[in-house]
Motif scaffolding. Structure first.
Motif, PDB file in Angstrom:
ATOM      1  N   SER A  68      51.149  21.454  62.472  1.00  0.00           N
ATOM      2  CA  SER A  68      49.684  21.544  62.333  1.00  0.00           C
ATOM      3  C   SER A  68      49.396  22.731  61.422  1.00  0.00           C
ATOM      4  CB  SER A  68      48.996  21.757  63.697  1.00  0.00           C
ATOM      5  OG  SER A  68      49.311  23.046  64.206  1.00  0.00           O
ATOM      6  N   GLY A  69      48.140  22.828  60.984  1.00  0.00           N
ATOM      7  CA  GLY A  69      47.756  24.012  60.223  1.00  0.00           C
ATOM      8  C   GLY A  69      47.887  25.261  61.077  1.00  0.00           C
ATOM      9  N   MET A  70      47.506  25.165  62.342  1.00  0.00           N
ATOM     10  CA  MET A  70      47.607  26.339  63.223  1.00  0.00           C
ATOM     11  C   MET A  70      49.060  26.771  63.393  1.00  0.00           C
ATOM     12  SD  MET A  70      44.669  27.410  63.726  1.00  0.00           S
ATOM     13  CE  MET A  70      45.257  28.821  64.672  1.00  0.00           C
TER      14      MET A  70
ATOM     15  N   PHE B 267      38.290  29.689  60.111  1.00  0.00           N
ATOM     16  CA  PHE B 267      38.317  28.581  61.063  1.00  0.00           C
ATOM     17  C   PHE B 267      38.425  29.162  62.484  1.00  0.00           C
ATOM     18  CE2 PHE B 267      41.318  25.632  63.330  1.00  0.00           C
ATOM     19  CZ  PHE B 267      40.343  24.708  63.675  1.00  0.00           C
TER      20      PHE B 267
ATOM     21  N   GLU C  63      40.573  32.885  54.034  1.00  0.00           N
ATOM     22  CA  GLU C  63      40.362  31.548  53.479  1.00  0.00           C
ATOM     23  C   GLU C  63      39.651  31.728  52.145  1.00  0.00           C
ATOM     24  OE1 GLU C  63      38.094  29.551  56.507  1.00  0.00           O
ATOM     25  OE2 GLU C  63      39.752  29.634  57.938  1.00  0.00           O
TER      26      GLU C  63
ATOM     27  N   ASN D  64      35.405  28.591  55.912  1.00  0.00           N
ATOM     28  CA  ASN D  64      34.957  27.540  56.824  1.00  0.00           C
ATOM     29  C   ASN D  64      34.052  28.175  57.879  1.00  0.00           C
ATOM     30  OD1 ASN D  64      34.717  25.320  58.467  1.00  0.00           O
ATOM     31  ND2 ASN D  64      36.868  25.224  59.064  1.00  0.00           N
TER      32      ASN D  64
ATOM     33  N   ASP E 163      44.619  31.078  53.077  1.00  0.00           N
ATOM     34  CA  ASP E 163      44.432  29.723  53.607  1.00  0.00           C
ATOM     35  C   ASP E 163      43.591  28.966  52.591  1.00  0.00           C
ATOM     36  OD1 ASP E 163      43.490  27.410  54.827  1.00  0.00           O
ATOM     37  OD2 ASP E 163      43.341  28.304  56.820  1.00  0.00           O
TER      38      ASP E 163
ATOM     39  N   SER F 191      46.092  23.647  56.290  1.00  0.00           N
ATOM     40  CA  SER F 191      46.110  22.566  57.252  1.00  0.00           C
ATOM     41  C   SER F 191      46.326  21.309  56.420  1.00  0.00           C
ATOM     42  CB  SER F 191      44.786  22.461  58.013  1.00  0.00           C
ATOM     43  OG  SER F 191      44.784  21.231  58.731  1.00  0.00           O
TER      44      SER F 191
ATOM     45  N   THR G 242      46.774  18.518  57.546  1.00  0.00           N
ATOM     46  CA  THR G 242      45.991  17.479  58.224  1.00  0.00           C
ATOM     47  C   THR G 242      44.834  17.028  57.326  1.00  0.00           C
ATOM     48  OG1 THR G 242      46.386  18.827  60.203  1.00  0.00           O
ATOM     49  CG2 THR G 242      44.771  17.038  60.409  1.00  0.00           C
ATOM     50  N   LYS G 243      44.380  17.917  56.452  1.00  0.00           N
ATOM     51  CA  LYS G 243      43.141  17.718  55.710  1.00  0.00           C
ATOM     52  C   LYS G 243      43.436  17.093  54.341  1.00  0.00           C
ATOM     53  CE  LYS G 243      41.199  19.726  59.284  1.00  0.00           C
ATOM     54  NZ  LYS G 243      42.089  20.611  59.948  1.00  0.00           N
TER      55      LYS G 243
HETATM   56  C1  LIG Z   1      40.517  26.291  57.045  1.00  0.00           C
HETATM   57  C2  LIG Z   1      41.362  25.745  58.165  1.00  0.00           C
HETATM   58  N1  LIG Z   1      42.563  26.301  58.416  1.00  0.00           N
HETATM   59  C3  LIG Z   1      43.350  25.858  59.415  1.00  0.00           C
HETATM   60  C4  LIG Z   1      42.957  24.818  60.229  1.00  0.00           C
HETATM   61  C5  LIG Z   1      43.854  24.372  61.347  1.00  0.00           C
HETATM   62  O1  LIG Z   1      44.504  23.195  61.016  1.00  0.00           O
HETATM   63  P1  LIG Z   1      45.072  22.148  62.099  1.00  0.00           P
HETATM   64  O2  LIG Z   1      43.890  21.534  62.774  1.00  0.00           O
HETATM   65  O3  LIG Z   1      45.881  21.206  61.262  1.00  0.00           O
HETATM   66  O4  LIG Z   1      45.890  22.935  63.064  1.00  0.00           O
HETATM   67  C6  LIG Z   1      41.722  24.198  60.008  1.00  0.00           C
HETATM   68  C7  LIG Z   1      41.289  23.095  60.857  1.00  0.00           C
HETATM   69  O5  LIG Z   1      40.174  22.608  60.757  1.00  0.00           O
HETATM   70  C8  LIG Z   1      40.902  24.681  58.952  1.00  0.00           C
HETATM   71  O6  LIG Z   1      39.692  24.144  58.702  1.00  0.00           O
END
Ligand SMILES: Cc1ncc(COP(=O)(O)O)c(C=O)c1O
Length: 378
Positions: free
Chosen positions: A87-89, A113, A156, A160, A185, A207, A209-210
């Protein structure tokens, strides 16, 4: 085709990097859905246990599908090396722990975030690290927050959820002048718009995921940057078990091939929709770096060459109409996350803020949907 070199263009790397040497000439990278790999003999076993992150032995350390993704990530980020996470986290926490655990201090942007902000504010103390937050649009504040034990600047680039755009090059200069690792980020901009390592950032996290995966199906994360630092983070990732699964790595590999096409379309549609929102009587402030009046417009234009991404957010002039606006969307899906081919609208812990992640649908349908929803806010 041989492995793309630095000479090849960004779109060519997105399609081919990491995927040029597949078994049987397979055009797509096979998914090595396995926990472990057979050892031909004891000598091979003994070599593998000393290099668990470098050779096929156990998937928590190394997996060929994951390795293909990491090769692609490094190529498109113009970085020496990269790692993929679940995951991003996982990418952010593993990276910052590797850099700051055992008494290290981080100076982080005060708009992040929410899960990143909470982890930095609450959890890292228990791990022997600390964090001070500062307004990263004010270099003097960042400078003042740096202490003798500070090791990392973390921010970032497009924040966000209010899309502040930070002065990347000035922050990198400041961080390096004070001997710090600069970790960016870049989830909102994606490498299609901006590659912070080309400007001197030590590490860039996402992330995945995005925008990188782009289809909202998998969770994943990435870090790219200097090979010596990536090696340290990779060893910690193996111990923590925060690496991406082979299946999800394949999802990101497939998604990345269309990254530039998607982000071009999303940037064009977002500019149209943000301008529409800015003119609509229901809205207060519209946060989108593509709008000439936006505070981040000049920096964003310099860094991205005039594409501003698919994310914008806005406040409502009449907060009591927020539910009416949110509930009215019919094409844009009421869902969290971002960077998907589908447009998504998300609400925040604020009485009047909504955020839209613009997808690749017909712009006319998005214009009609946003207009109808905002009309409920008047
Ligand atoms: C800028 C940013 N960094 C990190 C993350 C965390 O990513 P993940 O949900 O894949 O863990 C997010 C999630 O929305 C995000 O918007």
């Amino acid at each position: 085709m041989t492995e793309p070199t630095a000479k090849l263009g960004f779109a060519t790397k997105l399609v081919h990097a990491g995927e040029t040497d597949n078994p049987l000439g397979s055009v797509t990278t096979p998914v090595f859905d396995t926990a472990s790999f057979a050892m031909p003999d004891l000598a091979a076993h003994d070599r593998a246990v000393h290099d668990m992150t470098g050779v096929p032995y156990y998937t928590r350390g190394y997996n060929p599908t994951v390795h293909a993704l990491e090769t692609k990530l490094a190529a498109v980020e113009s970085a020496e090396a990269a790692l993929a996470f679940n995951s991003g986290m996982a990418a952010i926490t593993t990276t910052l722990l590797a850099l700051a655990s055992g008494g290290g201090h981080i100076v982080a942007s005060d708009e992040l975030f929410v899960a990143t902000a909470n982890w930095l504010a609450e959890d890292i103390r228990a791990l022997g690290a600390g964090c001070t937050f500062a307004d990263f649009t004010d270099l003097a504040q960042v400078d003042k927050a740096i202490r003798p034990d500070t090791r990392v600047l973390f921010f970032e680039e497009f924040t966000n959820p209010t899309l502040r755009v930070l002065d990347l090059e000035a922050l990198i200069r400041l961080g390096h002048a004070r001997g710090l690792a600069v970790v960016v980020d870049n989830t909102f901009a994606s490498p299609a718009l901006l590659r912070p390592t080309e400007h001197g950032a030590d590490l860039v996290v996402h992330s995945a995921t995005k925008y990188l995966s782009g289809h909202g199906r998998v969770l994943a994360g990435s870090v790219a940057g200097r090979a010596d630092v990536i090696e340290r983070i990779g060893e910690l990732r193996r111990r923590l078990g925060t690496g991406v699964t082979p299946h999800n790595a394949a999802g990101v590999l497939d998604g990345m091939k269309t990254l530039e096409l998607r982000v071009d379309r999303q940037s064009a549609s977002a500019l149209t929709l943000a301008a529409l929102a800015a003119e609509h009587p229901a809205t207060g402030v519209v946060h989108y770096p593509g709008l000439p009046a936006s505070p981040g417009h000049d920096i964003a234009t310099r860094l991205t060459g005039g594409r501003y991404g698919g994310m914008f957010s806005f406040t409502l002039r009449h907060p009591h109409r927020k539910a009416a606006v949110y509930n009215a969307f019919e094409v844009i899906i009421r869902a969290t996350s971002l960077g998907d081919v589908a447009s998504l609208v998300d609400s925040f812990d604020s009485p009047d803020l909504l955020r839209i992640s613009v997808g690749i649908e017909d712009p006319a349908d998005l214009i009609a949907d946003l207009t109808a929803a905002l009309d409920r806010g008047v």
